[in-house]
Design a protein around this motif. Structure first.
Motif, PDB file in Angstrom:
ATOM      1  N   THR A  66      19.186  18.893  56.208  1.00 49.85           N
ATOM      2  CA  THR A  66      18.485  17.953  57.096  1.00 49.85           C
ATOM      3  C   THR A  66      18.325  16.602  56.406  1.00 49.85           C
ATOM      4  OG1 THR A  66      16.403  18.872  56.269  1.00 49.85           O
ATOM      5  CG2 THR A  66      17.157  19.626  58.440  1.00 49.85           C
ATOM      6  N   LEU A  67      18.218  16.616  55.070  1.00 52.42           N
ATOM      7  CA  LEU A  67      18.067  15.345  54.335  1.00 52.42           C
ATOM      8  C   LEU A  67      19.272  14.438  54.537  1.00 52.42           C
ATOM      9  CD1 LEU A  67      16.549  16.460  50.891  1.00 52.42           C
ATOM     10  CD2 LEU A  67      15.341  15.672  52.937  1.00 52.42           C
ATOM     11  N   LEU A  68      20.405  15.016  54.916  1.00 51.52           N
ATOM     12  CA  LEU A  68      21.641  14.238  55.108  1.00 51.52           C
ATOM     13  C   LEU A  68      21.990  14.047  56.585  1.00 51.52           C
ATOM     14  CD1 LEU A  68      23.919  15.639  52.268  1.00 51.52           C
ATOM     15  CD2 LEU A  68      22.478  13.609  52.277  1.00 51.52           C
ATOM     16  N   ARG A  69      21.060  14.337  57.470  1.00 53.39           N
ATOM     17  CA  ARG A  69      21.309  14.136  58.909  1.00 53.39           C
ATOM     18  C   ARG A  69      21.710  12.688  59.172  1.00 53.39           C
ATOM     19  NH1 ARG A  69      18.241  17.085  62.524  1.00 53.39           N
ATOM     20  NH2 ARG A  69      16.435  17.069  61.146  1.00 53.39           N
ATOM     21  N   ALA A 417       9.891  14.502  53.810  1.00 57.16           N
ATOM     22  CA  ALA A 417      11.350  14.651  53.899  1.00 57.16           C
ATOM     23  C   ALA A 417      12.029  13.280  53.970  1.00 57.16           C
ATOM     24  CB  ALA A 417      11.721  15.501  55.109  1.00 57.16           C
ATOM     25  N   ALA A 418      11.459  12.367  54.739  1.00 52.37           N
ATOM     26  CA  ALA A 418      12.048  11.032  54.873  1.00 52.37           C
ATOM     27  C   ALA A 418      12.088  10.336  53.510  1.00 52.37           C
ATOM     28  CB  ALA A 418      11.250  10.207  55.884  1.00 52.37           C
ATOM     29  N   ALA A 421      14.712  11.978  51.300  1.00 50.17           N
ATOM     30  CA  ALA A 421      16.051  11.602  51.762  1.00 50.17           C
ATOM     31  C   ALA A 421      16.417  10.209  51.255  1.00 50.17           C
ATOM     32  CB  ALA A 421      16.113  11.654  53.290  1.00 50.17           C
ATOM     33  N   VAL A 425      19.490   9.591  48.407  1.00 52.43           N
ATOM     34  CA  VAL A 425      20.661   8.771  48.715  1.00 52.43           C
ATOM     35  C   VAL A 425      20.738   7.578  47.754  1.00 52.43           C
ATOM     36  CG1 VAL A 425      21.577   7.220  50.472  1.00 52.43           C
ATOM     37  CG2 VAL A 425      20.877   9.535  51.094  1.00 52.43           C
TER      38      VAL A 425
ATOM     39  N   PRO B 372      15.684  12.474  58.600  1.00 55.91           N
ATOM     40  CA  PRO B 372      15.431  11.053  58.379  1.00 55.91           C
ATOM     41  C   PRO B 372      16.289  10.203  59.315  1.00 55.91           C
ATOM     42  CG  PRO B 372      16.979  11.867  56.766  1.00 55.91           C
ATOM     43  CD  PRO B 372      16.584  13.044  57.605  1.00 55.91           C
ATOM     44  N   HIS B 374      18.912   7.878  58.548  1.00 59.53           N
ATOM     45  CA  HIS B 374      19.915   7.155  57.766  1.00 59.53           C
ATOM     46  C   HIS B 374      20.665   6.192  58.674  1.00 59.53           C
ATOM     47  CE1 HIS B 374      19.409   9.457  54.131  1.00 59.53           C
ATOM     48  NE2 HIS B 374      19.678  10.596  54.726  1.00 59.53           N
TER      49      HIS B 374
END
Lengths: 429, 429
Positions: A66-69, A417-418, A421, A425, B372, B374
């Protein structure tokens, strides 16, 4: 024992009939006690205007992704993995994975999912998060052999094995484990020959990616003159409790082999479409008697964890690929997302019947986009969204009531989480 | 003039950049006055935590078919139409159509749709419902020639024409009309030759089903030795303001022809997958410079009117069909659902910029499944659901505020539609 009466809803039975009935649940055993005219319970959960269905099962996921959504879309699998996903994953910390997993759990619970299979890293963190959130999971530490020397690969394997041993039965049995080599091409033959028997000794099922892309099939066929699942079978990797992710490029021989061995397949239509991997032969699997489940895959290739989306995608892609509007009908996808998933993961759930685990989703049908209800199963397959879920019950406990998660603080989880993330990145770039 | 300030959100600009800005709207002209640091307005609409985007445009719909949602699924187009849909449609009354349309309008508004194209019957009722609901529409009475004698066909055509003349510009210009022969195979050549010039004289665009299924292409090619759109061109049916629904089976010649003539295509991926009609050549259309819009088609073949679902479906099917994960990317589907749709329907909307019509959707991004962020455009294309829409604004008026429709009584609309659906099906059986 305390009993919970889920009252006044329409109940979806295992034969797909729908009746207006109450469901009585015992929160000590975590089981369904009775369906029908059940008398009063100690507590009541209002299901008026709702459809009461088995909790959804997400049978292939990488929750912390989910962190890479939305981090890298519209790219093919190989370059997406190598250029985007793996460099970021190399930076993942335990705390990142905890944060991303909790975000996934909020999303899963709010959209009616009561069980999932997760193959990732820092799995102790995942198990703790699952324990806290209250749902059910089959968890495994992913073993990747490629690019690792003997010692590093062995250490990875040992971590997977020790996690599988240590956490099986954790959280009152809601957490079960599995051994999860990444795929038949990312772990060498020698290593699979060494590791798989040790996993068998630990008594846990195997779960791995198989036949996901054409690129993954070709080298195996070229080198061995046998299909990937024949190769897997020779390695003892098609057991009755095992389940494979994707199975897009299985041919008729492999379909029959899976049926013979009793190995289940997890269909991931959204991920397969988004990465242009192809369309799994779902009608052939089902005709042959292979158990088919549904999975979202990670949020980076979907980009949500909503099993209602996945049901719709499975039906739509199934018809398109078969060039037949009657292929993969509504009942098939609802079964895949409930009973099929529970069977693949080895949970006695996925059906509303006395004695089964009380894993349930209560869907609010009083919405414009679900009106009229000529056919409740059609509405579930084609028109319901995760946000229509009003209550989610797992193991007899109410985890979501009136759309609010009771076991996790949603706002705090989202903010954390935001933040993770963003930091993750930034570190990778 | 009263001004409305949409405050504190992130704004999606026509070039797909996103900035945190206010949007000032004038409810008299119904236009966007300014974007940026706009000062205070007479009223404020809170968009904190939200993405402010152009209102979505559903460019091919049969709104009242909500009454048949889930009535007959998992069947191919021909038998679905002949055995299930048409017998029920034969029983439709004005009141049924009003009830079904109002249900559709609630669904459209709640999921951020501010304009739609509707081809159906009893269009006066549809126009009244649109006037009341406050959104924008391009409406046409569907002309079906097959199975009708000369007089009946002529009467049908006259009704379409007189509706088109009478209602063009209705409801302060929010209602525009069109002439809508059902398709190139369901209206005979002689009739098209007679009717189309009369429609041209009335000055309204044409909208019709074209190249939806392979079955529909073959007889035209066999009989005339030309492609369906070459046939349409010969009949004068490819005008600059015209737009075709589906366009699944267009070949390269037809793609070029559409680009030359300036005729738009409405891609309906969900309906095309559900009825196994095929996959439209969206990348070819866009490369050639054809305007591509998105449509849900009727709720009976979808089964919802949620343009967010349709964007996701368009991206997913596009990649799958092209066997290329980079095909039909996120920006393309968002453009198709906004600017593309507005252009196809001939509305000066679909872009957030001063002077454009103030047709906007405000999407709540503070949700687990949208965390998030992104990439906001990726979230819109792949992870947003209609239920994430917080406010919908059309022509400068707030039609949905905090998820509540302000112009229609949602509960009453739902109940009335459910009743009409029940009665309708009972009459047809």
């Amino acid at each position: 024992m305390t009993t919970l009466r889920i009252a006044g809803g329409r109940v979806l039975h295992p034969d797909f009939s729908v009746t207006t009935d109450d469901v009585l649940v015992d929160d000590t055993s975590g089981e369904i006690v009775a369906v029908g005219d059940v008398g009063s319970g100690d507590e009541t959960l209002d299901a008026e205007g709702c459809l009461v269905m088995p909790g959804l099962v997400n049978a292939h996921c990488h929750a912390a992704m989910t962190l890479l959504r939305g981090y890298a879309d519209d790219k093919p699998l190989e370059s997406w993995l190598r250029e985007d996903v793996w460099p970021v994953e190399a930076e993942l910390t335990d705390a990142d994975i905890r944060a991303g997993t909790e975000l996934a759990l909020v999303e899963l619970l709010k959209s009616g999912t009561t069980a999932f299979a997760d193959m990732y890293f820092s799995m102790g963190e995942v198990a703790e998060a699952v324990a806290e959130a209250g749902l059910r999971a089959r968890l495994g530490h992913g073993v990747v052999g490629v690019g690792k020397d003997e010692d590093a690969a062995r250490a990875d394997h040992e971590e997977s094995l020790s996690f599988a041993r240590e956490y099986d039965g954790y959280a009152d049995g809601r957490v079960r484990t599995m051994y999860t080599p990444h795929s038949l091409t990312t772990v060498d033959e020698d290593r699979l020959r060494e590791y798989v028997p040790e996993a068998r000794e630990a008594g846990v099922p195997l779960h791995y990616h198989a036949n996901e892309t054409a690129d993954e099939v070709e080298p195996i066929v070229a080198e061995r003159d046998e299909r990937p699942l024949e190769y897997a079978d020779g390695l003892g990797m098609l057991g009755e409790s095992d389940f494979l992710a994707h199975g897009v490029h299985s041919d008729a021989t492999e379909v029959d082999l899976l049926a013979e061995r009793g190995t289940a397949v997890v269909h991931c239509p959204a991920s397969n479409m988004k990465l242009a991997s192809g369309a799994a032969p779902v009608p052939a699997y089902r005709e042959a008697g292979v158990t088919v489940a549904l999975g979202t895959d990670g949020a980076a290739s979907n980009n949500d964890l909503d099993l209602f989306d996945e049901m719709r995608d499975a039906a739509m892609l199934g018809k398109h690929a078969a060039n037949d509007a009657s292929a993969v009908p509504a009942e098939a996808v609802v079964e895949m997302a409930t009973a099929g998933g529970a069977d693949a993961l080895g949970f006695d759930a996925g059906r509303i019947a006395a004695g089964r685990k009380a894993d349930l989703a209560v869907v609010d049908f009083e919405a414009a986009h679900l009106t009229p209800t000529h056919d409740a199963v059609s509405n579930l397959a084609y028109a319901t969204r995760g946000s229509d879920v009003r209550h989610t019950v797992c193991d007899g406990e109410v985890l979501v009531r009136d759309g609010e998660v009771r076991t996790l603080d949603e706002d705090a989880v989202r903010e954390r989480a935001a933040e993770h993330a963003r930091d993750l990145v930034a570190r990778a770039e």
